[in-house]
Design a protein around this motif. Structure first.
Motif: not given
Length: 346
Positions: A69-71, A101-103, A129-141, A62-64
């Protein structure tokens, strides 16, 4: 306590200290470049171990959906930026790449039999799957408030930690995960048996510590990234993008966190809320290094691991208290020995 018990406790302390050292270095690295104290660093650790556990047990990944969502959210922000600049952005294909990438991550996570993959392939997918969460969170937050005072960035970082803990509970449930070791072999040194997973942890930690030290202390590129934190306007005038610097640091921090989770997953059981306590011990090491010194932060984190191991033997009920009490004398010493510069009034 005899000599054999001391050696065994020392082995545990060094193993834990190596992980804390990686997290301490990640915290120092992000703080020196972005002025952000990355409280959610531990969530990358927990997500890495729990994702690997979900893959190996065949549970739904489910974490995918978090990555998807972030993408989608960041791609929408990029499209909005393109429209505001009337197509002036250099990378108009970037939103499409994020969606592709998300798809791909969702299709692999829900359509392919990941449980039957080799363990290294499972670990590779977890990282991708998880490492891109870092820059995605930075971009969003964080990117929209990058110029905010450090206190505001700290409050937002704490809020993000709380949100990610809730996401972890929804994605993985309250049950913990204990993953399979990468190797069952060990090394015999006389009467001492060295666990192979502990050797993996120490070897990978030393390699990453050396690489990070060379990057930020010896390379021109690393020094340029650190310059972006000291003077954002000056760095931009010199051709250093503060946005790229922030995203690069969050990418490295996420990589260190997820890799740490993969390494300690076979050693201990990780729960959705275990990351905060792990990263807090890395934070103690970072405080010992003054949030600026990589060698002192690594050495302080190793000291934290050893103290934790021996405290567990002598006073197991108070081992966490003993570790965190270390912050007080360190802060007092730094307060008495460092100069104080009053902030300019705006």
């Amino acid at each position: 306590m005899n000599a054999q018990i001391m050696v065994l406790l020392g082995q545990d302390g060094i193993t834990n200290g190596a992980i804390y050292a990686l997290l301490a270095l990640a915290l120092v690295m992000v703080f020196t470049v972005t002025r952000i104290l990355l409280i959610p660093q531990g969530e990358f650790v927990a997500f890495g171990a729990l994702t690997m556990g979900a893959i190996q047990s065949g549970r739904p990944l489910l974490v995918a959906w978090l990555t998807v969502g972030l993408c989608v959210a960041t791609a929408a922000l990029d499209v909005a930026g393109l429209l505001r600049r009337h197509g002036g952005r250099r990378r108009p294909w970037w939103p499409l790449l994020k969606l592709a990438y998300a798809g791909a991550m969702a299709w692999i996570g829900f359509q392919l039999p990941l449980a039957s993959w080799p363990q290294l392939a499972q670990a590779g997918y977890t990282l991708v799957l998880l490492v891109p969460l870092g820059p995605l969170l930075y971009r969003l937050v964080f990117q929209p408030i990058a110029a905010a005072p450090p206190l505001v960035l700290l409050i937002v970082s704490i809020a993000l930690h709380v949100v990610l803990v809730g996401v972890g509970l929804l994605a993985f449930g309250a049950d913990g995960a204990h993953t399979l070791p990468f190797s069952d072999d060990g090394v015999e040194l006389g009467a001492l048996h060295l666990n192979s997973q502990a050797l993996w942890v120490v070897a990978v930690s030393l390699a990453l510590i050396a690489a990070l030290f060379l990057l930020f202390e010896r390379s021109l590129y690393g020094k340029a990234l650190r310059a972006a934190a000291m003077n954002r306007l000056g760095a931009r005038l010199m051709g250093i993008s503060p946005v790229f610097a922030g995203q690069a640091m969050f990418l490295l921090a996420a990589f260190i966190g997820v890799l740490s989770g993969l390494l300690i997953g076979p050693v201990t059981t990780i729960y959705y809320d275990s990351g905060f306590l792990i990263s807090l011990k890395g934070f103690v090491g970072a405080i010992i290094g003054g949030l600026v010194s990589y060698p002192l932060a690594a050495g302080g984190a190793l000291l934290v691991g050893l103290i934790e191991a021996y405290s567990a033997f002598w006073a197991s009920a108070y081992k966490e208290v003993i570790v965190f009490v270390l912050i007080i004398p360190v802060l007092l010493w730094r307060s008495l020995t460092s100069g104080h510069i009053e902030e300019d009034e705006e």
